[in-house]
Motif scaffolding. Structure first.
Motif, short mmCIF file in Angstrom:
data_model
loop_
_atom_site.label_atom_id
_atom_site.label_comp_id
_atom_site.label_asym_id
_atom_site.label_seq_id
_atom_site.Cartn_x
_atom_site.Cartn_y
_atom_site.Cartn_z
N SER A 1 0.84 -1.20 0.00
CA SER A 1 0.00 0.00 0.00
C SER A 1 0.87 1.26 0.00
O SER A 1 0.48 2.30 -0.53
CB SER A 1 -0.98 -0.01 1.18
OG SER A 1 -0.40 0.56 2.30
N ARG A 2 2.07 1.15 0.54
CA ARG A 2 2.98 2.31 0.46
C ARG A 2 3.51 2.47 -0.96
O ARG A 2 3.68 3.59 -1.44
CB ARG A 2 4.14 2.15 1.44
CG ARG A 2 3.66 2.22 2.89
CD ARG A 2 4.82 2.25 3.84
NE ARG A 2 5.54 3.51 3.80
CZ ARG A 2 6.77 3.67 4.25
NH1 ARG A 2 7.43 2.64 4.74
NH2 ARG A 2 7.35 4.84 4.19
N ARG B 1 0.78 4.30 -2.85
CA ARG B 1 0.69 5.73 -2.53
C ARG B 1 1.85 6.48 -3.13
O ARG B 1 1.70 7.57 -3.68
CB ARG B 1 0.68 5.93 -1.00
CG ARG B 1 -0.68 5.73 -0.38
CD ARG B 1 -0.73 6.39 0.98
NE ARG B 1 0.18 5.76 1.92
CZ ARG B 1 -0.14 4.77 2.75
NH1 ARG B 1 -1.37 4.30 2.73
NH2 ARG B 1 0.74 4.27 3.58
N TYR C 1 -5.69 3.94 -5.84
CA TYR C 1 -5.01 5.05 -5.19
C TYR C 1 -4.97 6.22 -6.17
O TYR C 1 -4.69 6.03 -7.33
CB TYR C 1 -3.59 4.65 -4.79
CG TYR C 1 -3.57 3.56 -3.75
CD1 TYR C 1 -3.84 2.24 -4.09
CD2 TYR C 1 -3.32 3.85 -2.42
CE1 TYR C 1 -3.85 1.24 -3.15
CE2 TYR C 1 -3.32 2.85 -1.45
CZ TYR C 1 -3.59 1.55 -1.82
OH TYR C 1 -3.59 0.56 -0.86
#
Lengths: 344, 344
Positions: free
Chosen positions: A106-107, A110, A229
């Motif tokens: 998820s990083r 982003r 995202y």
DNA sequence: TTTAGCACTCTCGAAGCGAGAGTGCTAAAT
DNA sequence: ATTTAGCACTCTCGCTTCGAGAGTGCTAAA
């Protein structure tokens, strides 16, 4: 539409370049002065007439400069733009940031969205990588409180999905661990159908668990893209073509509404190879919402195993060179990361 | 600022109500006609003068109607609005949707953001629930390929975090399982410090794993909010106060930029009780970016254990009644869901 | 205390106008 | 056969003017 000669190409390229920068119609004098062309403005005007006839330029009104048509952007992208890459230092910085982010998907997402938005000065989107064909890898059952059990499933490609399960009666953690181990062993390497075929070899508890596994995966399978995202939405609001909010709304709706986005992705990147950058200019006549917008998209990941999509949405008047190279670079980077995390 | 009499309150309430609807300055005649008031427009004008002197109304220019000031909205929210709730049928529909979403937290978040955006016709944000004090619950180690190991950690409150680990040399799944079981047993119910205190009781492999557990948690702890979910950004673009994109940009930046958002949340909901709706009008003089905006926020979850925040951002001219009841309702619903998933 | 009446103020849209930018065409120059 | 200088022409944009309309504030009467 005859092929353009060198001079025509040059003028077209200059007009596109200048218009991308200024958002103002470009006049013949302006062009000659700015680039110290060794031809006169009258000659430029003649060329402009040719380009207008060929459908590459248009005039907002009789006595304004010229503005590129969508066709001009397409030509520019195909023939004139050439292959550019992000500066090496920029590439290094970005790569560094990704490796600093560790293994947290998820990083990555982003970060990818942020980098794309920043490099292209437009709105970006990145969808989480999803297995194209999920193979079961591991199951953990963790008793939380009372009859509540947390199921953690791991699928090929490292996708982790979780689900809560409420049992009819309390079961000890030991029993749960045994059940999880048995299911893990029997189902390992199988896909949804493979698991269904094993029906009957399980006891009541295990069957309950498997039913949820099935349900969860069935639901997941219906979606093309994983978590979405976004970043840089405010970038597009800064562009003059989105000054009146109505046009901005239309464009951002495409990014915001899941169904529109899925439609867009399913008709473009799904059919393309990985890291193969696709450019949609002005909605290509199909997407009403994308009039005045361009979208630069790519698929990343390991084809056949895990893939996701990423891209940038901005005004038709967009710095295609920079944007395309950013999308290509980030796409390649994510592909590497995803492939790395698959096998090493 | 003396207390207002009944007539003044009535007029103020009507002006706020009408202005929220029409976004146009409200004139005395308009008011009398629309609501069949049994007082004359001249009387209304007198009242308007009082309210203007008291700082609740202002005129865009000499001969326009009146517009509520920020102070008026604050008074309205505190004294005039009353307690409203979403219609029972709406409540049922929403509740139903949430229970249909199963136990998937990320679906709850998306749904919550979507419901808030839809009910308030503004932009919404929801942050994923995060443990206020994370207690270790379970660890799984899953060998993927070669020396790559997928760690899945489960913390109190059901938060699942994953991390990849690259070992110095290959280790069998059996060994991994044993290590995971040992760590799970020793660390269960401990927080970050408790785990650090156990240093020395572990072998090399286990120490490697624990180091990553520590790192991951340290990183997570630095953030106030979990993953942020947004929806309805295009709603605010439809409002006339955001017609010129500059003001829209400012407002959306707050939602888009993590740092601004964290700042906003840390100074508001963090100090409030759960399900306690906070209303920030016009940035309260502090947030330059939120001039002309209002934010309705609440914290949800189980205080001391797992909490998150959610809210709505819209123009100052916002339907506070509907928005507040939507935020309160969704907050309560999420609290219930989170608490349910903690213990049953 | 309320209200009718009225003069006053200010915005907003339409209309008119001139400056400026840029074109297209023609005829001369290369 | 191109290229270019010269020039008339067109259209936008910003400015001003103007009248209509909306809404106010004040005053004097009810």
């Amino acid at each position: 539409m005859a092929a353009l000669n060198e001079r025509q190409k040059l003028i077209l390229a200059l007009i596109v370049h200048d218009f991308v920068e200024t958002a103002q119609p470009i006049g013949s004098n302006h062009l000659v002065e700015r680039y110290n062309l060794d031809i006169s403005s009258a000659t430029v005007r003649n060329v402009m007439v040719d380009l207008t006839d060929a459908g590459y330029l248009r005039q907002p009104h009789t006595s304004a400069g010229r503005v590129p048509t969508e066709e001009a952007y397409r030509y520019f992208v195909r023939q004139l733009m050439g292959h550019t890459e992000l500066p090496a230092t920029t590439q290094r910085t970005i790569t560094h940031q990704f490796y600093q982010a560790g293994r947290d998907v998820s990083r990555w997402m982003r970060l990818a969205a942020s980098v794309l938005a920043h490099q292209s000065q437009a709105a970006s989107l990145v969808t989480a990588p999803r297995p194209e064909q999920a193979l079961f890898k591991h199951l953990s059952l963790i008793s939380t409180q009372g009859r509540q059990v947390l199921m953690v499933m791991v699928w090929s490609g490292g996708e982790v999905r979780q689900q809560m399960l409420t049992l009819a009666e309390p079961v000890s953690q030991e029993q749960l661990s045994t059940a999880a181990a048995r299911i893990t062993q029997l189902c390992q390497g199988k896909d949804l159908e493979g698991i269904s075929a094993l029906r009957g070899q399980f006891d009541a508890l295990e069957t309950d668990v498997l039913k949820l596994v099935n349900e969860d995966l069935e639901r997941a399978r219906r979606l093309i893209s994983g978590e979405v995202y976004r970043d840089g939405l405010t970038n597009v609001l800064a562009e003059p073509e989105f000054a009146e909010s109505e046009s901005a709304r239309k464009a951002l709706r495409v990014l915001e509404e899941r169904s529109l986005l899925e439609d867009l992705l399913s008709r473009t990147v799904l059919n393309s190879g990985v890291d193969d950058v696709q450019i949609l200019i002005g909605g290509e006549g199909t997407w009403q919402e994308l009039r005045d917008c361009s979208v630069v998209l790519a698929r990343y990941g390991a084809p056949g195993l895990v893939t996701g999509a990423l891209g940038v949405l901005g005004p038709t008047r967009m710095a295609y060179g920079r944007t395309v190279s950013a999308v290509r670079f980030v796409s390649g980077l994510l592909s590497d990361l995803v492939v790395d995390s698959l096998a090493e």
